[in-house]
Scaffold this motif. Sequence first.
Motif, PDB file in Angstrom:
ATOM      1  N   LYS A  38       0.677  -3.597   1.380  1.00  9.14           N
ATOM      2  CA  LYS A  38       0.158  -2.821   2.330  1.00  9.14           C
ATOM      3  C   LYS A  38       0.325  -1.257   2.128  1.00  9.14           C
ATOM      4  O   LYS A  38       0.183  -0.355   2.950  1.00  9.14           O
ATOM      5  CB  LYS A  38       0.652  -3.350   3.815  1.00  9.14           C
ATOM      6  CG  LYS A  38       0.299  -4.575   4.093  1.00  9.14           C
ATOM      7  CD  LYS A  38       0.945  -4.847   5.344  1.00  9.14           C
ATOM      8  CE  LYS A  38       0.506  -6.380   6.137  1.00  9.14           C
ATOM      9  NZ  LYS A  38      -0.163  -7.163   5.133  1.00  9.14           N
TER      10      LYS A  38
ATOM     11  N   PRO B  20      -1.936   2.357   0.969  1.00 11.39           N
ATOM     12  CA  PRO B  20      -3.138   2.511   0.578  1.00 11.39           C
ATOM     13  C   PRO B  20      -3.676   2.674  -0.596  1.00 11.39           C
ATOM     14  O   PRO B  20      -3.006   3.206  -1.575  1.00 11.39           O
ATOM     15  CB  PRO B  20      -3.181   3.997   1.545  1.00 11.39           C
ATOM     16  CG  PRO B  20      -1.721   4.340   1.349  1.00 11.39           C
ATOM     17  CD  PRO B  20      -1.077   3.226   1.427  1.00 11.39           C
TER      18      PRO B  20
ATOM     19  N   CYS C  38     -13.687  -7.140   2.023  1.00  9.11           N
ATOM     20  CA  CYS C  38     -13.209  -5.765   2.441  1.00  9.11           C
ATOM     21  C   CYS C  38     -14.619  -4.905   2.701  1.00  9.11           C
ATOM     22  O   CYS C  38     -15.895  -5.191   2.483  1.00  9.11           O
ATOM     23  CB  CYS C  38     -12.574  -5.098   1.225  1.00  9.11           C
ATOM     24  SG  CYS C  38     -13.500  -4.915  -0.313  1.00  9.11           S
TER      25      CYS C  38
ATOM     26  N   HIS D 145     -15.172   6.477   3.844  1.00 13.99           N
ATOM     27  CA  HIS D 145     -14.977   5.200   4.605  1.00 13.99           C
ATOM     28  C   HIS D 145     -13.640   4.807   4.601  1.00 13.99           C
ATOM     29  O   HIS D 145     -12.937   4.492   3.539  1.00 13.99           O
ATOM     30  CB  HIS D 145     -16.121   4.336   4.498  1.00 13.99           C
ATOM     31  CG  HIS D 145     -15.763   3.079   5.151  1.00 13.99           C
ATOM     32  ND1 HIS D 145     -16.085   3.039   6.680  1.00 13.99           N
ATOM     33  CD2 HIS D 145     -15.427   1.568   4.924  1.00 13.99           C
ATOM     34  CE1 HIS D 145     -15.916   1.860   7.299  1.00 13.99           C
ATOM     35  NE2 HIS D 145     -15.547   1.064   6.248  1.00 13.99           N
ATOM     36  N   VAL D 146     -13.147   4.347   5.785  1.00 14.62           N
ATOM     37  CA  VAL D 146     -11.719   3.694   5.892  1.00 14.62           C
ATOM     38  C   VAL D 146     -11.772   2.200   6.262  1.00 14.62           C
ATOM     39  O   VAL D 146     -12.302   2.111   7.360  1.00 14.62           O
ATOM     40  CB  VAL D 146     -10.774   4.662   6.833  1.00 14.62           C
ATOM     41  CG1 VAL D 146      -9.452   4.088   6.957  1.00 14.62           C
ATOM     42  CG2 VAL D 146     -10.849   6.089   6.588  1.00 14.62           C
ATOM     43  N   ASP D 147     -11.307   1.460   5.537  1.00 14.10           N
ATOM     44  CA  ASP D 147     -11.149  -0.059   5.787  1.00 14.10           C
ATOM     45  C   ASP D 147      -9.841   0.024   6.257  1.00 14.10           C
ATOM     46  O   ASP D 147      -8.829  -0.346   5.494  1.00 14.10           O
ATOM     47  CB  ASP D 147     -11.381  -1.017   4.786  1.00 14.10           C
ATOM     48  CG  ASP D 147     -11.281  -2.220   4.987  1.00 14.10           C
ATOM     49  OD1 ASP D 147     -10.470  -2.844   5.983  1.00 14.10           O
ATOM     50  OD2 ASP D 147     -11.696  -3.067   4.216  1.00 14.10           O
ATOM     51  N   THR D 148      -9.657  -0.038   7.761  1.00 11.62           N
ATOM     52  CA  THR D 148      -8.168   0.090   8.209  1.00 11.62           C
ATOM     53  C   THR D 148      -7.312  -1.123   7.933  1.00 11.62           C
ATOM     54  O   THR D 148      -6.337  -1.196   7.802  1.00 11.62           O
ATOM     55  CB  THR D 148      -8.315   0.453   9.652  1.00 11.62           C
ATOM     56  OG1 THR D 148      -8.968  -0.600  10.372  1.00 11.62           O
ATOM     57  CG2 THR D 148      -8.918   1.907   9.892  1.00 11.62           C
ATOM     58  N   LYS D 149      -8.199  -2.375   8.000  1.00  7.47           N
ATOM     59  CA  LYS D 149      -7.563  -3.506   7.715  1.00  7.47           C
ATOM     60  C   LYS D 149      -6.747  -3.708   6.343  1.00  7.47           C
ATOM     61  O   LYS D 149      -5.746  -4.122   6.271  1.00  7.47           O
ATOM     62  CB  LYS D 149      -8.389  -4.923   7.938  1.00  7.47           C
ATOM     63  CG  LYS D 149      -7.916  -6.085   7.676  1.00  7.47           C
ATOM     64  CD  LYS D 149      -8.859  -7.345   7.910  1.00  7.47           C
ATOM     65  CE  LYS D 149      -8.156  -8.620   7.559  1.00  7.47           C
ATOM     66  NZ  LYS D 149      -9.322  -9.559   7.624  1.00  7.47           N
TER      67      LYS D 149
ATOM     68  N   LYS E  99      -6.516  -1.178   4.328  1.00 10.88           N
ATOM     69  CA  LYS E  99      -6.104   0.151   3.784  1.00 10.88           C
ATOM     70  C   LYS E  99      -7.088   0.895   2.567  1.00 10.88           C
ATOM     71  O   LYS E  99      -6.299   1.226   1.505  1.00 10.88           O
ATOM     72  CB  LYS E  99      -4.543   0.352   3.597  1.00 10.88           C
ATOM     73  CG  LYS E  99      -3.805   0.223   4.890  1.00 10.88           C
ATOM     74  CD  LYS E  99      -2.060   0.677   4.569  1.00 10.88           C
ATOM     75  CE  LYS E  99      -1.441   0.719   5.781  1.00 10.88           C
ATOM     76  NZ  LYS E  99      -0.059   1.185   5.638  1.00 10.88           N
TER      77      LYS E  99
ATOM     78  N   VAL F  35      -9.647   3.264   1.170  1.00  7.28           N
ATOM     79  CA  VAL F  35     -10.427   4.712   1.427  1.00  7.28           C
ATOM     80  C   VAL F  35     -11.406   4.838   0.334  1.00  7.28           C
ATOM     81  O   VAL F  35     -11.028   5.027  -0.866  1.00  7.28           O
ATOM     82  CB  VAL F  35      -9.540   5.833   1.699  1.00  7.28           C
ATOM     83  CG1 VAL F  35     -10.230   6.934   2.011  1.00  7.28           C
ATOM     84  CG2 VAL F  35      -8.316   5.480   2.698  1.00  7.28           C
TER      85      VAL F  35
ATOM     86  N   VAL G 151      -7.146  11.436   3.548  1.00 12.40           N
ATOM     87  CA  VAL G 151      -6.986   9.977   4.613  1.00 12.40           C
ATOM     88  C   VAL G 151      -5.822   9.193   3.782  1.00 12.40           C
ATOM     89  O   VAL G 151      -5.150   8.398   4.258  1.00 12.40           O
ATOM     90  CB  VAL G 151      -8.454   9.323   4.475  1.00 12.40           C
ATOM     91  CG1 VAL G 151      -8.228   8.226   5.488  1.00 12.40           C
ATOM     92  CG2 VAL G 151      -9.229  10.177   5.342  1.00 12.40           C
TER      93      VAL G 151
ATOM     94  N   LEU H 224      -2.473   7.727   5.309  1.00 16.14           N
ATOM     95  CA  LEU H 224      -2.147   6.433   5.769  1.00 16.14           C
ATOM     96  C   LEU H 224      -0.784   6.007   5.004  1.00 16.14           C
ATOM     97  O   LEU H 224      -0.282   5.142   5.283  1.00 16.14           O
ATOM     98  CB  LEU H 224      -3.334   5.719   5.169  1.00 16.14           C
ATOM     99  CG  LEU H 224      -4.592   5.736   5.487  1.00 16.14           C
ATOM    100  CD1 LEU H 224      -5.524   4.655   4.979  1.00 16.14           C
ATOM    101  CD2 LEU H 224      -4.427   5.075   7.354  1.00 16.14           C
TER     102      LEU H 224
END
Length: 224
Positions: free
Chosen positions: A129, A131, A149, A187-191, A193, A195, A219, A223
């Motif tokens: 987990k 980034p 993703c 773009h951030v894929d938060t699930k 992590k 970028v 970013v 994170l």
Amino acid sequence: MTKKVAVILSGCGVYDGSEIHESSAVLVHLSRAGVQYDSFAPNVDQMHVVDHTKGQPTEEKRNVLAESARIARGNIRDLNDLRVREYDALIIPGGFGVAKNLSTWAVQGKDCSVLKAVEDTIKAFHAAKKPIGLCCISPVLAAKLIPGCEVTVGCDTECEKWPYAGTAGAIKQLGCTHVNKQVNEAHVDTKNKLVTTCAFMSNSPLHEIYDGVGEMVKVVVKLI
């Protein structure tokens, strides 16, 4: 504590290695943010060597680690020596080396394979987990290795500004989501992590590429 980021390079030069401006931008933005970084590259032969004045392959042979050392000013290590526990994040600049030396995307597209050391590293950072920042063509590595993703390589409609828009379609065929973004955006894929930013997937001025890479780095650091 000082944040530490691992950077994976894929050679030296846009047509057969890491894109030099993107790589430099990553390192400059990390330095400006006060982040410690180490550069890594696989100790393997390049797929081929391209004469950058002609854009054509030559008969020459070069090593990915040795060529990447040019960008890292000699301060680089074999990717096999990367220990995920020692780093807070991973960043991979673009350039055709990603599609030729880190994977076989250049010749096989979505059906490509990813170099085992690269695959193991990306999966390990993802499992921890931590980034992962990817720019230009390197988001395809995430699309190949991280099911479902979200990434961007810019725009999915081909035009003069977006000559590589077809890559977005291949990403969608892998079951991932492509999000259209401008060159100065990430773009951030938060699930997951992740970028991502398009960089030279866009035919844009150099300073805009630099700013987009900077947004990605900012970013990623946030994170951590």
